[in-house]
Design an enzyme around this catalytic site. Structure first.
Site, short mmCIF file in Angstrom:
data_model
loop_
_atom_site.label_atom_id
_atom_site.label_comp_id
_atom_site.label_asym_id
_atom_site.label_seq_id
_atom_site.Cartn_x
_atom_site.Cartn_y
_atom_site.Cartn_z
N SER A 145 0.74 -1.30 -0.13
CA SER A 145 0.14 0.43 -0.12
C SER A 145 0.89 1.22 0.11
CB SER A 145 -0.62 -0.34 1.24
OG SER A 145 -1.44 1.29 1.67
N TYR A 158 -2.06 -0.82 10.51
CA TYR A 158 -2.14 -0.61 8.95
C TYR A 158 -0.62 -0.72 8.04
CZ TYR A 158 -3.61 -0.70 4.33
OH TYR A 158 -3.55 -1.25 2.36
#
Length: 268
Positions: A145, A158
């Site tokens: 990501s 995350y």
């Protein structure tokens, strides 16, 4: 000839979103795809829609026994594995907005995110390498990501997990080269891609949703969300023989976010 003609692929988290888009793109390019997920009903529906060039298997990426079972089935049924896409991931906000900053995140929530996002990728790479040893070649694609490249104060777990995916991808690439295996490993770093993962953050009525979407992409130079299909196009490239000299590489799909700021023209 299609770009992935005859190749055998496993894709995790393929019941929806980016995983589903990659599965559809791979099949369109000639691959046979094992769609895996823990959303059994959705996964089976997607596989049925795609047709006889795919099949669905339940695979909880956190469970090593699931990886052992599915990779064994792939080898027994097709004799080899050519492509593995470790896409399954969670944000930690699936059940609602909770504290995920470095000061207030709970250890349990931290572990939950890392079990799926990092442990799942570790196991996916481990069993992909073992399966690909049969031919000595293959492509492992890990979905990281943009959050793995920069800090995200409100989503510490995350961001940490995706940063670890980025680093582990490079380690896997170097390990395979060291082993004289033609197994490539690369990572893809999407930013704001409009998938179901965004629903807890967007939600609300149509006007509220539109305003929230606009707010989330205000710092994106292209000023829009990306699509799962745009991520899938990059995955097709990395899975194909066209990318035979690419390993340990990270590719950003972020609408220009990591390039820097953009000047907004004044319209009079």
């Amino acid at each position: 000839m299609k770009r992935l003609e005859g190749k055998i692929a496993i894709i995790t988290g393929a019941a929806r979103g980016i995983g589903e888009a990659i599965a559809r793109a791979f099949v369109a390019e000639g691959a046979f795809v094992y769609l895996t997920d823990i959303k059994d009903k959705q996964g089976a529906i997607v596989s049925e829609q795609i047709g006889n060039k795919s099949t669905y298997r339940r695979l909880d990426v956190r469970e090593e026994t699931d990886w052992q079972r599915v990779t064994l089935e792939v080898i027994e049924e097709h004799g080899r594995l050519d492509i593995a896409v470790n896409n399954a991931g969670i944000t930690g906000f699936e059940d609602g907005i909770i504290e995920q900053n470095p000061e207030h995140a709970s250890l349990d929530s931290w572990h939950d995110v890392h079990r799926t996002n990092l442990d799942g990728v570790f196991l996916g790479c481990k069993y992909a390498i073992q399966a690909m040893r049969k031919t000595g070649m293959g492509s492992i694609i890990n979905i990281s990501s943009r959050s793995g490249l920069v800090g995200i104060p409100g989503a510490a777990a995350y961001a940490s997990s995706k940063a670890a995916v980025r680093n582990h991808s490079k380690t896997v690439a170097l390990y395979c080269a060291e082993q004289c295996l033609n197994i490539r490993c690369n990572s893809i770093h999407p930013a704001a891609i409009l998938t179901p993962m965004w629903e807890p953050l967007l939600g609300g009525s149509a006007p509220e949703r539109a305003e929230r979407m606009k707010e989330f992409v205000k710092d994106t130079p292209l000023r829009r969300f990306g699509t799962p299909e745009e991520v899938a196009a990059v995955a097709v490239l990395l899975a194909s023989d066209e990318a035979a000299y690419m390993t340990g590489t990270e590719l950003n799909i972020d609408g220009g976010m990591l390039a820097g700021s953009v000047a907004i023209p004044v319209v009079e």
